[in-house]
Design a protein around this motif. Sequence first.
Motif, PDB file in Angstrom:
ATOM      1  N   ILE A   1       0.842  -1.203   0.000  1.00 31.36           N
ATOM      2  CA  ILE A   1       0.000   0.000   0.000  1.00 31.36           C
ATOM      3  C   ILE A   1       0.874   1.249   0.000  1.00 31.36           C
ATOM      4  O   ILE A   1       0.672   2.176  -0.787  1.00 31.36           O
ATOM      5  CB  ILE A   1      -0.940  -0.003   1.233  1.00 31.36           C
ATOM      6  N   ILE A   2       1.884   1.237   0.880  1.00 37.97           N
ATOM      7  CA  ILE A   2       2.780   2.413   0.937  1.00 37.97           C
ATOM      8  C   ILE A   2       3.488   2.613  -0.395  1.00 37.97           C
ATOM      9  O   ILE A   2       3.539   3.717  -0.937  1.00 37.97           O
ATOM     10  CB  ILE A   2       3.808   2.266   2.074  1.00 37.97           C
ATOM     11  N   ALA A   3       4.013   1.519  -0.932  1.00 35.54           N
ATOM     12  CA  ALA A   3       4.737   1.628  -2.204  1.00 35.54           C
ATOM     13  C   ALA A   3       3.820   2.150  -3.296  1.00 35.54           C
ATOM     14  O   ALA A   3       4.203   3.023  -4.088  1.00 35.54           O
ATOM     15  CB  ALA A   3       5.314   0.270  -2.598  1.00 35.54           C
ATOM     16  N   ILE A   4       2.581   1.634  -3.319  1.00 39.26           N
ATOM     17  CA  ILE A   4       1.654   2.088  -4.360  1.00 39.26           C
ATOM     18  C   ILE A   4       1.329   3.572  -4.169  1.00 39.26           C
ATOM     19  O   ILE A   4       1.301   4.337  -5.135  1.00 39.26           O
ATOM     20  CB  ILE A   4       0.362   1.233  -4.338  1.00 39.26           C
ATOM     21  N   LEU A   5       1.146   3.979  -2.902  1.00 37.85           N
ATOM     22  CA  LEU A   5       0.868   5.392  -2.639  1.00 37.85           C
ATOM     23  C   LEU A   5       2.034   6.262  -3.110  1.00 37.85           C
ATOM     24  O   LEU A   5       1.838   7.272  -3.775  1.00 37.85           O
ATOM     25  CB  LEU A   5       0.608   5.614  -1.146  1.00 37.85           C
ATOM     26  N   CYS A   6       3.242   5.861  -2.732  1.00 38.70           N
ATOM     27  CA  CYS A   6       4.423   6.650  -3.111  1.00 38.70           C
ATOM     28  C   CYS A   6       4.581   6.708  -4.623  1.00 38.70           C
ATOM     29  O   CYS A   6       4.694   7.772  -5.235  1.00 38.70           O
ATOM     30  CB  CYS A   6       5.698   6.056  -2.512  1.00 38.70           C
ATOM     31  N   ILE A   7       4.590   5.529  -5.232  1.00 38.46           N
ATOM     32  CA  ILE A   7       4.843   5.473  -6.662  1.00 38.46           C
ATOM     33  C   ILE A   7       3.666   6.076  -7.421  1.00 38.46           C
ATOM     34  O   ILE A   7       3.843   6.861  -8.357  1.00 38.46           O
ATOM     35  CB  ILE A   7       5.126   4.023  -7.096  1.00 38.46           C
TER      36      ILE A   7
ATOM     37  N   PRO B   1      20.185 -12.897  -3.696  1.00 41.93           N
ATOM     38  CA  PRO B   1      21.160 -11.809  -3.624  1.00 41.93           C
ATOM     39  C   PRO B   1      20.884 -10.704  -4.640  1.00 41.93           C
ATOM     40  O   PRO B   1      21.093  -9.520  -4.340  1.00 41.93           O
ATOM     41  CB  PRO B   1      22.493 -12.497  -3.950  1.00 41.93           C
ATOM     42  N   ILE B   2      20.392 -11.092  -5.823  1.00 33.96           N
ATOM     43  CA  ILE B   2      20.136 -10.063  -6.840  1.00 33.96           C
ATOM     44  C   ILE B   2      19.073  -9.089  -6.343  1.00 33.96           C
ATOM     45  O   ILE B   2      19.224  -7.868  -6.446  1.00 33.96           O
ATOM     46  CB  ILE B   2      19.700 -10.699  -8.177  1.00 33.96           C
ATOM     47  N   LEU B   3      18.000  -9.647  -5.770  1.00 33.34           N
ATOM     48  CA  LEU B   3      16.936  -8.779  -5.266  1.00 33.34           C
ATOM     49  C   LEU B   3      17.436  -7.885  -4.133  1.00 33.34           C
ATOM     50  O   LEU B   3      17.045  -6.723  -4.036  1.00 33.34           O
ATOM     51  CB  LEU B   3      15.757  -9.622  -4.772  1.00 33.34           C
TER      52      LEU B   3
ATOM     53  N   ILE C   1      20.475  -6.656  -3.687  1.00 35.32           N
ATOM     54  CA  ILE C   1      21.251  -5.543  -4.227  1.00 35.32           C
ATOM     55  C   ILE C   1      20.336  -4.585  -4.974  1.00 35.32           C
ATOM     56  O   ILE C   1      20.455  -3.357  -4.857  1.00 35.32           O
ATOM     57  CB  ILE C   1      22.363  -6.065  -5.155  1.00 35.32           C
ATOM     58  N   LEU C   2      19.381  -5.160  -5.736  1.00 34.97           N
ATOM     59  CA  LEU C   2      18.458  -4.347  -6.521  1.00 34.97           C
ATOM     60  C   LEU C   2      17.729  -3.346  -5.634  1.00 34.97           C
ATOM     61  O   LEU C   2      17.687  -2.151  -5.912  1.00 34.97           O
ATOM     62  CB  LEU C   2      17.453  -5.290  -7.197  1.00 34.97           C
ATOM     63  N   THR C   3      17.149  -3.854  -4.543  1.00 35.62           N
ATOM     64  CA  THR C   3      16.331  -2.974  -3.714  1.00 35.62           C
ATOM     65  C   THR C   3      17.184  -2.016  -2.891  1.00 35.62           C
ATOM     66  O   THR C   3      16.820  -0.863  -2.700  1.00 35.62           O
ATOM     67  CB  THR C   3      15.425  -3.805  -2.788  1.00 35.62           C
ATOM     68  N   VAL C   4      18.327  -2.506  -2.416  1.00 33.76           N
ATOM     69  CA  VAL C   4      19.190  -1.614  -1.633  1.00 33.76           C
ATOM     70  C   VAL C   4      19.770  -0.522  -2.517  1.00 33.76           C
ATOM     71  O   VAL C   4      19.852   0.646  -2.129  1.00 33.76           O
ATOM     72  CB  VAL C   4      20.310  -2.429  -0.947  1.00 33.76           C
ATOM     73  N   ASP C   5      20.124  -0.883  -3.741  1.00 38.66           N
ATOM     74  CA  ASP C   5      20.769   0.087  -4.622  1.00 38.66           C
ATOM     75  C   ASP C   5      19.818   1.148  -5.166  1.00 38.66           C
ATOM     76  O   ASP C   5      20.270   2.167  -5.681  1.00 38.66           O
ATOM     77  CB  ASP C   5      21.481  -0.621  -5.780  1.00 38.66           C
ATOM     78  N   LEU C   6      18.521   0.918  -5.051  1.00 39.44           N
ATOM     79  CA  LEU C   6      17.590   1.953  -5.509  1.00 39.44           C
ATOM     80  C   LEU C   6      17.824   3.233  -4.706  1.00 39.44           C
ATOM     81  O   LEU C   6      17.894   4.328  -5.265  1.00 39.44           O
ATOM     82  CB  LEU C   6      16.142   1.481  -5.372  1.00 39.44           C
TER      83      LEU C   6
ATOM     84  N   ILE D   1       9.677  -0.920  -0.580  1.00 45.46           N
ATOM     85  CA  ILE D   1      10.159  -1.672  -1.737  1.00 45.46           C
ATOM     86  C   ILE D   1      11.015  -2.858  -1.289  1.00 45.46           C
ATOM     87  O   ILE D   1      10.930  -3.953  -1.855  1.00 45.46           O
ATOM     88  CB  ILE D   1      10.935  -0.745  -2.697  1.00 45.46           C
ATOM     89  N   ASN D   2      11.788  -2.658  -0.230  1.00 45.66           N
ATOM     90  CA  ASN D   2      12.614  -3.759   0.264  1.00 45.66           C
ATOM     91  C   ASN D   2      11.774  -4.878   0.863  1.00 45.66           C
ATOM     92  O   ASN D   2      12.051  -6.056   0.657  1.00 45.66           O
ATOM     93  CB  ASN D   2      13.616  -3.247   1.292  1.00 45.66           C
ATOM     94  N   VAL D   3      10.734  -4.494   1.606  1.00 47.47           N
ATOM     95  CA  VAL D   3       9.856  -5.514   2.175  1.00 47.47           C
ATOM     96  C   VAL D   3       9.199  -6.306   1.044  1.00 47.47           C
ATOM     97  O   VAL D   3       9.152  -7.546   1.068  1.00 47.47           O
ATOM     98  CB  VAL D   3       8.799  -4.861   3.093  1.00 47.47           C
ATOM     99  N   LEU D   4       8.743  -5.580   0.021  1.00 45.85           N
ATOM    100  CA  LEU D   4       8.140  -6.260  -1.123  1.00 45.85           C
ATOM    101  C   LEU D   4       9.151  -7.161  -1.821  1.00 45.85           C
ATOM    102  O   LEU D   4       8.826  -8.268  -2.261  1.00 45.85           O
ATOM    103  CB  LEU D   4       7.582  -5.242  -2.110  1.00 45.85           C
ATOM    104  N   GLY D   5      10.373  -6.659  -1.906  1.00 42.85           N
ATOM    105  CA  GLY D   5      11.423  -7.452  -2.540  1.00 42.85           C
ATOM    106  C   GLY D   5      11.654  -8.762  -1.791  1.00 42.85           C
ATOM    107  O   GLY D   5      11.745  -9.842  -2.397  1.00 42.85           O
TER     108      GLY D   5
END
Lengths: 305, 526, 324
Positions: free
Chosen positions: A29-35, A223-225, A227-232, A289-293
């Motif tokens: 919900i938070i991610a959708i609100l933000c994005i 691991p890919i996810l 790095i992906l989410t942290v690097d955002l 986003i990280n929680v979703l990841g």
Amino acid sequence: MINAWLRWSRENELAYLFFRNPVAIVAAIIAILCIGGAVLSPWLAATDPYDIASLDIMDSLIPPAWSESGDARFFIGTDDQGRDLLSAILYGTRLSLLVGFLAITFASVLGVTVGLMAGYFGGRFDAIMMRIADIQLSLPAILTALLVDGIAKGLLPRGQHDNLMIVVLTVAIGLSLWVNFARTVRATTFVERNKEYVQSCEIMGMHPFRIMFTHILPNIMGPILVILTVDLAVAVLLEATLSFLGVGVPANQPSLGTLIRIGTEYMFSGEWWIVIFPSAMLILMIISINVLGDFLRDALNPRMR
Amino acid sequence: MTVIFRRSLSVGFAALWLTASGVTQAETFKWAGTTDPQTMDPHATNSAPVLGFLNNVYEGLVRRNKEMKIEPALAESWEQIGSDGWRFNLREGVTFHDGSAFTADDVLFSYERASSEDSDVRSWFAPVDSVAVVDDYTIDFLTKAPNPLFPDSIANFMIMDRDWTTSNEAARPSREAENFATRNTNGTGAFTVTSRDPGVKTTLQPFDGWWDTLESNITEAVFTPIGESATGMAALLSGEIDFISPIPLQDVPRMKERDGFTVHEGVEARVLMFGFAHQADSLKFSDDLTGENPFKDVRVRQAAYQAINVDALIDKVMRGSAQPASQLVSSAMKGYSEAKSERLAYDPDAAMQLMKDAGYEDGFSFGLQCPNDRYINDEAICKAAASMFAKVGLNAKLTAMPVRNYWPELREDNFDMYLLGWSPGTFDAEHPIRFLAHTPNSEKKLGSWNFGDYSNARVDELLPMIQTELDEDTRQAMIDETTELLQQEIAYIPMYVQPLIWASKDTIELTQRTDNFFILRWVTVN
Amino acid sequence: MLAFVLRRLAQSIFVMLAVSLIAFSLFRFVGDPIAQMVGQETSIEDQENIRERLGLNDPLTTQYVRFVSNLSQAEFGYSYRTRQPVSEMILSRLPATLELGAISLVISLIVGIPAGIYTALKRGFLSNALLVATLVGISIPTFVIGIFLIYLFGVSLGWLPTFGRGQTVALGWWQTNFLTVSGWKALILPGVTLGVYQLTLTMRLVRAEMQEVLKTDYIKFATARGINYRSLYLNHAFRNTLVPVVTIIGLQLGGIIAFSIVTESVFQWPGMGLLFLESIRYVDIPVMSVYLVLIALMFVVINLVVDLLYFAIDPRVRLRGSHD
């Protein structure tokens, strides 16, 4: 053979897992609100902060509406240029997300491909790619960005450069982030490569690329996810650093990162809202986003069930 | 290599320690600035951090007092020799830090060194024809033309000892590699440098044999460069340093409210202005105009001028800490034109009318270049100005960049309009006319910072007259005329004079000088 | 093994040449060194003379060849800004950076690895709090974290110094923080600031790997056979996450050196990062190029060590390496 990919598309299973996980629901919900807020900013925002003719410097540094000297027109106050901070955050988030997502997509596609191939084939290809990674790592992001920007300025006519700044930023940030992906993927591929399932695929005569992308990749998504989410977050903040160097978005169109950078100048002057609100936006977004990841990784991992 | 000592005491403990130590005890004074002086060689780099720092160590023939007026230093007096130049009568009994005596020969040597090919301060000596030692304590500087301003222009010309310099193979400043004088000093000034770790720490002590009486009670001074202003503020608040220059404008109100600290506010010599591409045939950054340059039209320039609400800029961006400017120098400078001290009023309606008259009723876009690490809140000023411009149809596309890229960009004419700050090194109105208003002429070394190629034959004619005129009133009339021309033609849009903001513990007494030099001999620790 | 090391050393020369070449070609985008060296009154001709004398008017290739040939003779040149020998400047700043980097690496590993294992094994408040706290840490610019820590521990509480290295002790040319109390105190805040991003990444990567391993069949079998949990997690599960962890450490060191630029500048930590930042500001090309070449050398060495560790840790990798 393509079982792993089939699982990606089994939406009903994903949905089932999702609705049993309250943390993931809140995060979504938070991610959708933000994005959503960012994407729809032109319709949601009270003012257009990029329309500089509408700004009035006399409106600058107004505190949030609920405080004593607040102004009802600006719910969470204004920044140093008299922009409505809420509108600026919405617009800025859109810009930052665009640059951030494009950059980490670029970085992950490049990094994962290189890492898979280096880990799978080993030998000369691995040696060359890892030495290129060394070169990349030796050049701080600042210099990489200056290089990309310099080349773009050299190749493009002066007027065109502004319009392509998103591309320049994407490439610059992507280049400074791909190595993390490549090196981590390479290391995990080393290990995966010698497992039975890979060897049986090889015996079956399967094409190496097919083994890499359909069999190894799903097994190393964890691991890919990460790095992906942290690097955002890193990409968004990097973009702000670059704009200070004159490489980023135009000075009159602040991104979320730029709002944070400018806000830091007011950390101790009492105008706390200029730095708190944009930072809170970024933190909320990154956490959700990280929680979703994490959720996605668990849900999609073939071995997790 | 130096070992760094620092007391890690809390503020309270430090205060206790200070009281306990009493007045006669050692007074260590710790101060911080944003940049470390690049060198200890007074002729190698003509930059404010170097000259400001070395003013504590080396001395010139003349020096500036607390009000920026010239007063005797190594020269006790000076007079004009007809119209040929100036005679300086030197002070006797002055010694360098190493004990050797100061004589006219050292002045001659320093002149040769400072005017040499390798010196960065040689432009000060462009008017000098020759230098002649009359006797051990008399020296003549002969100028090519009458030069009423010469003593004023050499206040930062610092005297080195011939023997010390030559015997240490530092007879010339070095451009490429360091020499002995890069990290070692031997001046006649009030302080000696006792240790130096470039970029980290520099320590000074009072010079026992100084010819003048020392106002200061400090027995040791330690300078640390702290680049981040927030870190510097923290260091001051935690008591680890006693003084810092500068602090961010936005932090001034809170700093003033804090107990135990003082904010020292003053006006700097630097005037901030916008410049135009006066000669370009077309705008370089416009989206909607090709093949024409509206800024050639004085009406468009005036529209830009009247579109800017300078009071709002000062009030909001500069937090009320700046003074409006009507001309290229501040009112504290010699030759300031009182007669021409009126600014054009802020009037967006008039500006729009001017745009209409000039045929740009619908506005146009152009490129505005701005540094983001050179002047106080420079990027914010440009952003605010851009939004004011936009209201009258001047749509500025703003590019902000670090100063290391900024000057090359301006030198390559990559701008339609740009921000510039100018601080006259001589503290005289002639200085900006020479550098900013005269038609660029590389042979005569004139107009070298006139990036927009502003050109006016009468201004070019007036400059040499101003430079050689001996009568104050006639000279002022010429400056007034020049100022009027620049104002009429809107050669630049002068906006405001930049403030000086220093902060210290309230136990520190000091004097803030307009040139932003920090003079240790005026510091008292209570 | 020896052949491998030798081959890698040969490759490292190629890496350093490439880094210096790229660095050289981008220096002209960094700005104009001359404008930063002289005062505002220095004439254009004088500026041109300096440019000529410093060889900046030569073609880029000539400058590059000159740089490499000087480098190969251990001639590192002189700084444009301070005119000191570059080798001396960098050597005097090197210990500060290495000591700071070592501390933050230790912080990120001794906190990050256990936290990663813990959050993989347990769910609950502490676990979630750890995950959220580290994410907040990376969403705030390093600069802000540093200043916040300075204000909290340096100004408000007055426990720790706000800037600099404190008192150091000289061991030959090496100035160390590790032998004095004030040196240790000075290390804490910058070490934590620098470690935050690394800590987040370490923790999350260890957690992800651990979770993967826990789901594998042999762990399930082991659980079924009733092996003691503690020994299971630490001996079996954790060992299997070691290969990625070693990679992470390699990456960490790189990240630490890169991120140390900002941290050193916030804490006025007199290391190489601060020196590099200053040299960018002044377009001090000799210092920048030597710094970059040195960093490249460090990466090559670090990655060589990491690859050798792979051999040591995981027999399956050894198998692959042998027919390289």
